[in-house]
Scaffold this motif. Structure first.
Motif, PDB file in Angstrom:
ATOM      1  N   LEU A 109       0.829  -1.199   0.000  1.00 10.43           N
ATOM      2  CA  LEU A 109       0.000   0.000   0.000  1.00 10.43           C
ATOM      3  C   LEU A 109       0.870   1.257   0.000  1.00 10.43           C
ATOM      4  N   ARG A 110       2.017   1.182   0.679  1.00  9.63           N
ATOM      5  CA  ARG A 110       2.896   2.346   0.736  1.00  9.63           C
ATOM      6  C   ARG A 110       3.520   2.666  -0.626  1.00  9.63           C
ATOM      7  N   TYR A 111       3.902   1.638  -1.396  1.00  8.97           N
ATOM      8  CA  TYR A 111       4.467   1.992  -2.691  1.00  8.97           C
ATOM      9  C   TYR A 111       3.389   2.487  -3.653  1.00  8.97           C
ATOM     10  N   ASP A 112       2.148   1.997  -3.506  1.00  6.84           N
ATOM     11  CA  ASP A 112       1.056   2.572  -4.295  1.00  6.84           C
ATOM     12  C   ASP A 112       0.785   4.016  -3.860  1.00  6.84           C
ATOM     13  N   TYR A 113       0.877   4.233  -2.561  1.00  6.50           N
ATOM     14  CA  TYR A 113       0.700   5.588  -2.016  1.00  6.50           C
ATOM     15  C   TYR A 113       1.753   6.538  -2.595  1.00  6.50           C
ATOM     16  N   ALA A 114       3.005   6.071  -2.625  1.00  5.66           N
ATOM     17  CA  ALA A 114       4.075   6.900  -3.187  1.00  5.66           C
ATOM     18  C   ALA A 114       3.822   7.193  -4.657  1.00  5.66           C
ATOM     19  N   HIS A 115       3.278   6.222  -5.371  1.00  4.45           N
ATOM     20  CA  HIS A 115       2.985   6.423  -6.786  1.00  4.45           C
ATOM     21  C   HIS A 115       1.954   7.533  -6.974  1.00  4.45           C
ATOM     22  N   ILE A 116       0.884   7.491  -6.167  1.00  2.15           N
ATOM     23  CA  ILE A 116      -0.128   8.548  -6.248  1.00  2.15           C
ATOM     24  C   ILE A 116       0.489   9.901  -5.930  1.00  2.15           C
ATOM     25  N   HIS A 117       1.333   9.942  -4.898  1.00  2.00           N
ATOM     26  CA  HIS A 117       1.996  11.190  -4.516  1.00  2.00           C
ATOM     27  C   HIS A 117       2.864  11.728  -5.651  1.00  2.00           C
ATOM     28  N   LEU A 118       3.596  10.838  -6.319  1.00  2.00           N
ATOM     29  CA  LEU A 118       4.482  11.280  -7.400  1.00  2.00           C
ATOM     30  C   LEU A 118       3.689  11.903  -8.544  1.00  2.00           C
ATOM     31  N   ILE A 119       2.493  11.378  -8.787  1.00  4.63           N
ATOM     32  CA  ILE A 119       1.654  11.938  -9.853  1.00  4.63           C
ATOM     33  C   ILE A 119       0.977  13.221  -9.408  1.00  4.63           C
ATOM     34  N   ALA A 120       0.397  13.177  -8.200  1.00  2.00           N
ATOM     35  CA  ALA A 120      -0.427  14.301  -7.739  1.00  2.00           C
ATOM     36  C   ALA A 120       0.400  15.457  -7.194  1.00  2.00           C
ATOM     37  N   GLN A 121       1.511  15.168  -6.543  1.00  2.26           N
ATOM     38  CA  GLN A 121       2.344  16.223  -5.951  1.00  2.26           C
ATOM     39  C   GLN A 121       3.822  15.927  -6.225  1.00  2.26           C
ATOM     40  N   PRO A 122       4.284  16.206  -7.454  1.00  2.04           N
ATOM     41  CA  PRO A 122       5.675  15.918  -7.813  1.00  2.04           C
ATOM     42  C   PRO A 122       6.687  16.584  -6.893  1.00  2.04           C
ATOM     43  N   SER A 123       6.289  17.680  -6.239  1.00  5.08           N
ATOM     44  CA  SER A 123       7.211  18.364  -5.334  1.00  5.08           C
ATOM     45  C   SER A 123       7.577  17.505  -4.125  1.00  5.08           C
ATOM     46  N   CYS A 179       8.759  10.763  -1.211  1.00  4.47           N
ATOM     47  CA  CYS A 179       8.362   9.488  -1.802  1.00  4.47           C
ATOM     48  C   CYS A 179       9.571   8.572  -1.960  1.00  4.47           C
ATOM     49  N   ARG A 180      10.701   9.153  -2.388  1.00  2.29           N
ATOM     50  CA  ARG A 180      11.901   8.354  -2.547  1.00  2.29           C
ATOM     51  C   ARG A 180      12.316   7.721  -1.224  1.00  2.29           C
ATOM     52  N   ALA A 182      12.766   4.329  -9.235  1.00  5.45           N
ATOM     53  CA  ALA A 182      13.448   4.888 -10.408  1.00  5.45           C
ATOM     54  C   ALA A 182      12.772   6.178 -10.854  1.00  5.45           C
ATOM     55  N   ARG A 183      11.438   6.182 -10.840  1.00  4.09           N
ATOM     56  CA  ARG A 183      10.705   7.393 -11.231  1.00  4.09           C
ATOM     57  C   ARG A 183      10.989   8.546 -10.276  1.00  4.09           C
ATOM     58  N   ALA A 184      10.995   8.258  -8.986  1.00  8.01           N
ATOM     59  CA  ALA A 184      11.264   9.314  -8.005  1.00  8.01           C
ATOM     60  C   ALA A 184      12.665   9.888  -8.186  1.00  8.01           C
ATOM     61  N   GLU A 185      13.661   9.024  -8.370  1.00  9.66           N
ATOM     62  CA  GLU A 185      15.035   9.494  -8.574  1.00  9.66           C
ATOM     63  C   GLU A 185      15.151  10.312  -9.857  1.00  9.66           C
ATOM     64  N   LEU A 186      14.463   9.884 -10.889  1.00  8.68           N
ATOM     65  CA  LEU A 186      14.496  10.636 -12.148  1.00  8.68           C
ATOM     66  C   LEU A 186      13.885  12.020 -11.971  1.00  8.68           C
ATOM     67  N   MET A 187      12.787  12.089 -11.221  1.00 10.63           N
ATOM     68  CA  MET A 187      12.148  13.384 -10.970  1.00 10.63           C
ATOM     69  C   MET A 187      13.035  14.301 -10.134  1.00 10.63           C
ATOM     70  N   LEU A 188      13.891  13.690  -9.313  1.00 12.21           N
ATOM     71  CA  LEU A 188      14.814  14.472  -8.484  1.00 12.21           C
ATOM     72  C   LEU A 188      16.103  14.826  -9.227  1.00 12.21           C
ATOM     73  N   GLY A 189      16.213  14.397 -10.481  1.00  4.96           N
ATOM     74  CA  GLY A 189      17.404  14.696 -11.269  1.00  4.96           C
ATOM     75  C   GLY A 189      18.549  13.730 -11.031  1.00  4.96           C
ATOM     76  N   ASN A 190      18.269  12.615 -10.369  1.00  5.93           N
ATOM     77  CA  ASN A 190      19.317  11.637 -10.067  1.00  5.93           C
ATOM     78  C   ASN A 190      19.252  10.490 -11.078  1.00  5.93           C
ATOM     79  N   ALA A 191      19.661  10.781 -12.311  1.00  9.13           N
ATOM     80  CA  ALA A 191      19.502   9.814 -13.387  1.00  9.13           C
ATOM     81  C   ALA A 191      20.342   8.560 -13.172  1.00  9.13           C
ATOM     82  N   GLU A 192      21.519   8.702 -12.608  1.00  6.80           N
ATOM     83  CA  GLU A 192      22.368   7.527 -12.381  1.00  6.80           C
ATOM     84  C   GLU A 192      21.703   6.559 -11.400  1.00  6.80           C
ATOM     85  N   GLN A 193      21.176   7.116 -10.287  1.00  6.85           N
ATOM     86  CA  GLN A 193      20.475   6.255  -9.322  1.00  6.85           C
ATOM     87  C   GLN A 193      19.227   5.639  -9.958  1.00  6.85           C
ATOM     88  N   ALA A 194      18.528   6.442 -10.756  1.00  9.96           N
ATOM     89  CA  ALA A 194      17.347   5.915 -11.455  1.00  9.96           C
ATOM     90  C   ALA A 194      17.737   4.756 -12.361  1.00  9.96           C
TER      91      ALA A 194
END
Length: 434
Positions: free
Chosen positions: A282-296, A301-302, A330-342
């Protein structure tokens, strides 16, 4: 064999094997004429009489009633337990094989409830393997052949699975019709947890076909019904479904609030075995919703997903859960600009994706393409996006498929692949009949 005649026939067969006459079997508790009527199927023995006859014949009551010995029954129940465990742990190919073997064995022919369990489990395993047509055939066969023997709860479970399979196949009209056959009348059935779960499946079908106004209206009704039912599971189901609809309709703040509430209710109330794993999911689904709804909130989420990933490693979690958690990371790291970690996370996703359904594999390769594009690795990005095109080639024309094509087009445009990008745009528009 099923039916009362088969019970009488089994009594007669065992009696003769033991060398008893009807009078010897009957004496002193029963009359020989009563035993004759039972063996001919003209009388229905009570449970007490069946127990008495089993004792006198030196066989198990299970055998007289069902035609299987106690040892066979134990073996069947153990086989079903192993198959369900494999399915719950994400070992979907193994689960499918075990359920099929149980049904092919023939021992379930006179055990309608256990046969239903095996057929339903086989349908779920078949769906998990990505064979939606096969799952739909199995579920419709179950409804057609075992409807009279099916408990109301199983009727609802089958309707939920059918609605989900039709939606995943892109047959949204059939998905809606399947659920509305139960929920769509002028008067709703009595709300229960099962009916709430069916309602969430219907809500997902409304959202998938773009009927967002209807989804919003029905979501509010579903949430009110869940509050009347009053159980934690009903509330979590309704809140989670409404959160997803809120994301789809651009109500990000509401989506996050409902997801927060759903997670809190589940965490506080589920104390069953395996609850920690369910909370992690449920927590990783929660993080997914957060990443879509509030990218900030990507950093929050990471951090949450890192904790979930550790929890999944320590539990008996299935490959699907590990893959989805790594993908969200991977999506969270990419949104944070951490492409290598992603990139590190997306490699683990791809390593886990081989046996997953095509749509999930397409999502994984699409994210890999985005990561490669961000890293400036042009050829690898093109290769990943070519895999996306291959996986989506025969995909149903749903809003999700359109979104995947659109994202692929945007990435191709960004890496200066205009021809491929234009083709992906055309395919996205075709999915929504434009």
């Amino acid at each position: 064999m099923t039916g009362q005649d088969s019970v009488g026939q089994r009594i007669k067969t065992v009696r003769r094997q033991r060398g008893f006459s009807q009078a010897q079997l009957a004496h002193p508790e029963l009359s020989d004429s009563y035993v004759s009527l039972i063996e001919s199927g003209k009388r229905t023995p009570t449970p007490a009489v069946l127990e008495l006859l089993a004792e006198k014949l030196g066989c198990s009551l299970t055998y007289l009633v069902n035609g299987v010995t106690a040892e066979q029954m134990e073996e069947i129940e153990l086989g079903l337990s192993y198959a369900k465990l494999a399915l719950d742990n994400g070992e979907i190919v193994e689960a499918r094989l075990r359920y099929a073997e149980l049904l092919d064995g023939g021992d379930l022919a006179s055990l309608p409830q256990l046969r239903q369990d095996a057929e339903y489990g086989l349908a779920l395993a078949t769906e998990a393997c990505g064979d939606l047509d096969g799952a739909i055939d199995l579920l419709n066969g179950l409804r057609r052949n075992a409807s009279a023997e099916m408990a109301p709860e199983r009727h609802i479970e089958v309707a939920i699975a059918l609605t989900r399979c039709y939606r995943e196949r892109g047959d949204l009209t059939q998905a809606v019709q399947t659920a509305e056959a139960i929920l769509g009348g002028a008067v709703r059935p009595v709300w229960t947890e099962g009916i709430i779960a069916l309602g969430t499946a219907l809500l997902a079908a409304y959202a998938e076909r773009g009927d967002l106004l209807r989804a919003h209206q029905f979501g509010a009704e579903l949430l009110a019904a869940a509050e009347l039912v009053g159980t934690p599971r009903a509330m979590v189901l309704a809140l989670w479904a409404e959160a997803i609809v809120a994301v789809e309709t651009g109500r990000g703040e509401e989506a996050v609030k409902m997801a927060d509430r759903a997670l809190a209710i589940y965490s506080e109330n589920d104390t069953s075995q395996g609850a920690s794993h369910a909370v992690a999911k449920l927590r990783y689904d929660y993080a997914h919703i957060h990443l879509i709804a509030q990218p900030s909130d990507a950093a929050m989420c990471r951090d949450m997903l890192v904790q979930v990933e550790a929890s999944l490693r320590e539990s008996a979690s299935n490959m699907m859960d590990k893959m989805m958690c790594a993908q969200h990371l991977a999506r969270a790291e990419l949104m944070l600009g951490n492409a290598e970690q992603a990139g590190r996370h997306i490699r683990s996703v791809l390593n886990l994706s081989d046996d997953m359904p095509k749509d999930l594999r397409a999502e994984a390769h699409l994210l890999a393409g985005e990561v490669m594009a961000e890293l400036g690795r042009h050829e690898e990005a093109v290769s990943e996006l070519a895999m996306v095109s291959e996986l989506l080639e025969d995909a149903p024309p749903t809003r999700q498929t359109a979104h995947l094509w659109l994202t692929a087009a945007q990435v191709l445009e960004r890496i200066d692949e205009p021809t491929r990008g234009a083709d992906a745009y055309r395919r996205a528009l075709a999915c929504v009949d434009l």
